[in-house]
Design a protein around this motif. Structure first.
Motif, PDB file in Angstrom:
ATOM      1  N   ALA A  55       1.563   7.311 -12.074  1.00  0.00           N
ATOM      2  CA  ALA A  55       0.412   6.204 -11.841  1.00  0.00           C
ATOM      3  C   ALA A  55       1.199   5.212 -10.889  1.00  0.00           C
ATOM      4  CB  ALA A  55       0.045   5.900 -13.057  1.00  0.00           C
ATOM      5  N   LEU A  56       2.246   4.798 -11.116  1.00  0.00           N
ATOM      6  CA  LEU A  56       2.968   3.792 -10.085  1.00  0.00           C
ATOM      7  C   LEU A  56       3.231   4.155  -8.918  1.00  0.00           C
ATOM      8  CD1 LEU A  56       3.674   0.765  -9.935  1.00  0.00           C
ATOM      9  CD2 LEU A  56       6.018   1.345 -10.913  1.00  0.00           C
ATOM     10  N   GLU A  57       3.684   5.274  -8.687  1.00  0.00           N
ATOM     11  CA  GLU A  57       3.888   5.972  -7.535  1.00  0.00           C
ATOM     12  C   GLU A  57       2.442   5.972  -6.543  1.00  0.00           C
ATOM     13  OE1 GLU A  57       5.680   9.981  -6.253  1.00  0.00           O
ATOM     14  OE2 GLU A  57       3.793   9.688  -5.341  1.00  0.00           O
ATOM     15  N   ALA A  58       1.423   6.439  -7.360  1.00  0.00           N
ATOM     16  CA  ALA A  58      -0.017   6.616  -6.653  1.00  0.00           C
ATOM     17  C   ALA A  58      -0.283   5.146  -6.282  1.00  0.00           C
ATOM     18  CB  ALA A  58      -0.902   7.247  -7.542  1.00  0.00           C
ATOM     19  N   ALA A  59      -0.297   4.140  -7.171  1.00  0.00           N
ATOM     20  CA  ALA A  59      -0.592   2.665  -6.811  1.00  0.00           C
ATOM     21  C   ALA A  59       0.099   2.280  -5.395  1.00  0.00           C
ATOM     22  CB  ALA A  59      -0.383   1.863  -7.935  1.00  0.00           C
ATOM     23  N   ILE A  60       1.355   2.659  -5.256  1.00  0.00           N
ATOM     24  CA  ILE A  60       2.124   2.235  -4.245  1.00  0.00           C
ATOM     25  C   ILE A  60       1.832   2.927  -3.077  1.00  0.00           C
ATOM     26  CG2 ILE A  60       4.733   1.769  -3.377  1.00  0.00           C
ATOM     27  CD1 ILE A  60       5.367   1.418  -6.364  1.00  0.00           C
ATOM     28  N   TYR A  61       1.767   4.262  -3.034  1.00  0.00           N
ATOM     29  CA  TYR A  61       1.129   5.020  -2.170  1.00  0.00           C
ATOM     30  C   TYR A  61      -0.200   4.733  -1.538  1.00  0.00           C
ATOM     31  CZ  TYR A  61       0.248   9.299   0.483  1.00  0.00           C
ATOM     32  OH  TYR A  61      -0.051  10.386   1.533  1.00  0.00           O
ATOM     33  N   LEU A  62      -0.969   4.291  -2.319  1.00  0.00           N
ATOM     34  CA  LEU A  62      -2.301   3.729  -2.086  1.00  0.00           C
ATOM     35  C   LEU A  62      -2.278   2.615  -1.215  1.00  0.00           C
ATOM     36  CD1 LEU A  62      -4.436   4.637  -5.252  1.00  0.00           C
ATOM     37  CD2 LEU A  62      -5.125   5.535  -2.886  1.00  0.00           C
ATOM     38  N   LYS A  63      -1.264   1.555  -1.625  1.00  0.00           N
ATOM     39  CA  LYS A  63      -1.181   0.391  -0.994  1.00  0.00           C
ATOM     40  C   LYS A  63      -0.543   0.673   0.365  1.00  0.00           C
ATOM     41  CE  LYS A  63       0.847  -4.302  -2.121  1.00  0.00           C
ATOM     42  NZ  LYS A  63      -0.500  -4.948  -2.581  1.00  0.00           N
ATOM     43  N   ALA A  64       0.222   1.495   0.514  1.00  0.00           N
ATOM     44  CA  ALA A  64       0.976   1.814   1.882  1.00  0.00           C
ATOM     45  C   ALA A  64       0.142   2.277   2.653  1.00  0.00           C
ATOM     46  CB  ALA A  64       2.301   2.747   1.714  1.00  0.00           C
ATOM     47  N   SER A  65      -0.686   3.244   2.287  1.00  0.00           N
ATOM     48  CA  SER A  65      -1.717   4.135   3.166  1.00  0.00           C
ATOM     49  C   SER A  65      -2.631   2.798   3.652  1.00  0.00           C
ATOM     50  CB  SER A  65      -2.525   4.868   2.190  1.00  0.00           C
ATOM     51  OG  SER A  65      -1.643   5.870   1.870  1.00  0.00           O
ATOM     52  N   ILE A  66      -3.167   2.099   2.835  1.00  0.00           N
ATOM     53  CA  ILE A  66      -4.440   1.324   3.381  1.00  0.00           C
ATOM     54  C   ILE A  66      -3.620   0.044   4.220  1.00  0.00           C
ATOM     55  CG2 ILE A  66      -5.865  -0.800   2.516  1.00  0.00           C
ATOM     56  CD1 ILE A  66      -7.117   2.261   2.182  1.00  0.00           C
ATOM     57  N   LYS A  67      -2.406  -0.373   4.030  1.00  0.00           N
ATOM     58  CA  LYS A  67      -1.826  -1.576   4.771  1.00  0.00           C
ATOM     59  C   LYS A  67      -1.500  -1.012   6.214  1.00  0.00           C
ATOM     60  CE  LYS A  67       0.331  -4.620   2.913  1.00  0.00           C
ATOM     61  NZ  LYS A  67      -0.763  -6.077   3.227  1.00  0.00           N
ATOM     62  N   GLN A  68      -1.814   0.545   6.360  1.00  0.00           N
ATOM     63  CA  GLN A  68      -1.385   0.696   7.697  1.00  0.00           C
ATOM     64  C   GLN A  68      -2.544   0.100   8.731  1.00  0.00           C
ATOM     65  OE1 GLN A  68       0.039   5.319   8.121  1.00  0.00           O
ATOM     66  NE2 GLN A  68      -1.602   4.906   6.504  1.00  0.00           N
ATOM     67  N   VAL A  69      -3.792  -0.373   8.240  1.00  0.00           N
ATOM     68  CA  VAL A  69      -4.529  -1.250   8.578  1.00  0.00           C
ATOM     69  C   VAL A  69      -4.516  -2.654   8.617  1.00  0.00           C
ATOM     70  CG1 VAL A  69      -7.165  -1.385   9.190  1.00  0.00           C
ATOM     71  CG2 VAL A  69      -6.432   0.792   8.377  1.00  0.00           C
ATOM     72  N   ARG A  70      -4.105  -3.298   9.846  1.00  0.00           N
ATOM     73  CA  ARG A  70      -3.717  -4.631   9.655  1.00  0.00           C
ATOM     74  C   ARG A  70      -4.714  -5.678   9.000  1.00  0.00           C
ATOM     75  NH1 ARG A  70       0.098  -7.458  12.464  1.00  0.00           N
ATOM     76  NH2 ARG A  70       0.615  -5.813  13.608  1.00  0.00           N
ATOM     77  N   HIS A  71      -4.155  -6.487   7.919  1.00  0.00           N
ATOM     78  CA  HIS A  71      -5.264  -7.299   7.204  1.00  0.00           C
ATOM     79  C   HIS A  71      -6.000  -6.626   6.124  1.00  0.00           C
ATOM     80  CE1 HIS A  71      -4.132 -10.249  10.231  1.00  0.00           C
ATOM     81  NE2 HIS A  71      -4.849  -9.596  11.068  1.00  0.00           N
ATOM     82  N   LEU A  72      -5.533  -5.418   5.791  1.00  0.00           N
ATOM     83  CA  LEU A  72      -6.284  -4.720   4.684  1.00  0.00           C
ATOM     84  C   LEU A  72      -5.383  -4.919   3.582  1.00  0.00           C
ATOM     85  CD1 LEU A  72      -8.372  -1.798   5.953  1.00  0.00           C
ATOM     86  CD2 LEU A  72      -9.275  -4.009   5.008  1.00  0.00           C
ATOM     87  N   ASP A  73      -5.863  -4.545   2.472  1.00  0.00           N
ATOM     88  CA  ASP A  73      -4.656  -4.542   1.249  1.00  0.00           C
ATOM     89  C   ASP A  73      -5.777  -3.839   0.117  1.00  0.00           C
ATOM     90  OD1 ASP A  73      -2.577  -4.451  -0.344  1.00  0.00           O
ATOM     91  OD2 ASP A  73      -2.021  -6.492  -0.159  1.00  0.00           O
ATOM     92  N   VAL A  74      -5.003  -3.641  -0.996  1.00  0.00           N
ATOM     93  CA  VAL A  74      -5.837  -2.957  -2.152  1.00  0.00           C
ATOM     94  C   VAL A  74      -5.299  -3.906  -3.208  1.00  0.00           C
ATOM     95  CG1 VAL A  74      -6.014  -0.659  -1.655  1.00  0.00           C
ATOM     96  CG2 VAL A  74      -3.977  -1.180  -2.566  1.00  0.00           C
ATOM     97  N   ARG A  75      -6.266  -3.995  -4.644  1.00  0.00           N
ATOM     98  CA  ARG A  75      -6.023  -4.505  -5.673  1.00  0.00           C
ATOM     99  C   ARG A  75      -6.078  -3.344  -6.730  1.00  0.00           C
ATOM    100  NH1 ARG A  75      -9.252  -9.251  -4.837  1.00  0.00           N
ATOM    101  NH2 ARG A  75     -10.723  -7.926  -4.647  1.00  0.00           N
TER     102      ARG A  75
END
Length: 199
Positions: A55-75
């Motif tokens: 679960a935690l790895e998945a959350a961090i992976y999702l964050k790293a994936s989305i943050k490849q687009v500048r100014h985007l992030d995930v909650r």
């Protein structure tokens, strides 16, 4: 026991969906099948069912994936618990893991990553760690995010191998991972898995 991640994309309205939606789908499909394990709904919200260990790895992976687009992030809120009702769609399934994930998500406010189980002794120190980790992770730039993402995809790879995969110099990889606090993030992920026995 299962883990349910409930999340949404921060600043999605400022970007065309074709910029981030394929990235989100690719990241979610790493952890399961649509729609039994994950679904995207209400445009920019998503739910993912995975194992507590991942679960935690998945959350961090999702964050790293989305943050490849500048100014985007995930909650993202992680709920740990049971699944009592199995539906064909993850968004129609139910159980304590789903309820905790939803409650945790509603309480996120300014924090971008938190978790909830039925054990306060587990939740409290880990949520403090996540809060501190997010001071760094929330500020990852696209280049560092890409390197973190690829590092998570290839956990056995050393920096030289990562450099070859990304066609970058080893020093670029090393500096990016240092700036991203990746070593500390990995230690936190390891600590999280060792503490799961408490839940």
């Amino acid at each position: 026991m299962i883990a349910v991640l409930t999340g949404d994309i921060i600043n999605s309205k400022d970007h065309k969906a074709n910029k981030w939606l394929p990235i989100l789908k690719q990241a979610l499909s790493r952890y399961g099948e649509v729609p039994s394990d994950w679904e995207i709904y209400r445009g920019d919200s998503f739910q993912l069912r995975t194992t507590p260990e991942q679960a935690l790895e998945a959350a961090i992976y999702l964050k790293a994936s989305i943050k490849q687009v500048r100014h985007l992030d995930v909650r993202i809120a992680i709920g740990l618990g049971e699944q009592d009702y199995h539906a064909d769609k993850i968004t129609e399934s139910n159980g304590t893991a789903f309820v905790r994930s939803g409650t945790c998500f509603e309480n996120l406010k300014k924090q971008t990553l938190a978790l909830q189980s039925d054990n306060e002794a587990f939740d409290s120190p880990l949520n403090l760690m996540l809060q501190l980790a997010c001071l760094t992770m929330d500020n990852w730039l696209p280049a560092a995010s890409q390197i973190v993402k690829v590092s998570l995809e290839h956990p056995e790879a050393n920096q030289k191998e990562l450099a070859a995969l990304l066609d970058k110099s080893q020093s670029t990889i090393s500096e990016a991972l240092l700036r991203a606090g990746f070593d500390e993030v990995q230690k936190m992920m390891h600590f999280y898995t060792t503490q799961l026995t408490l839940v």
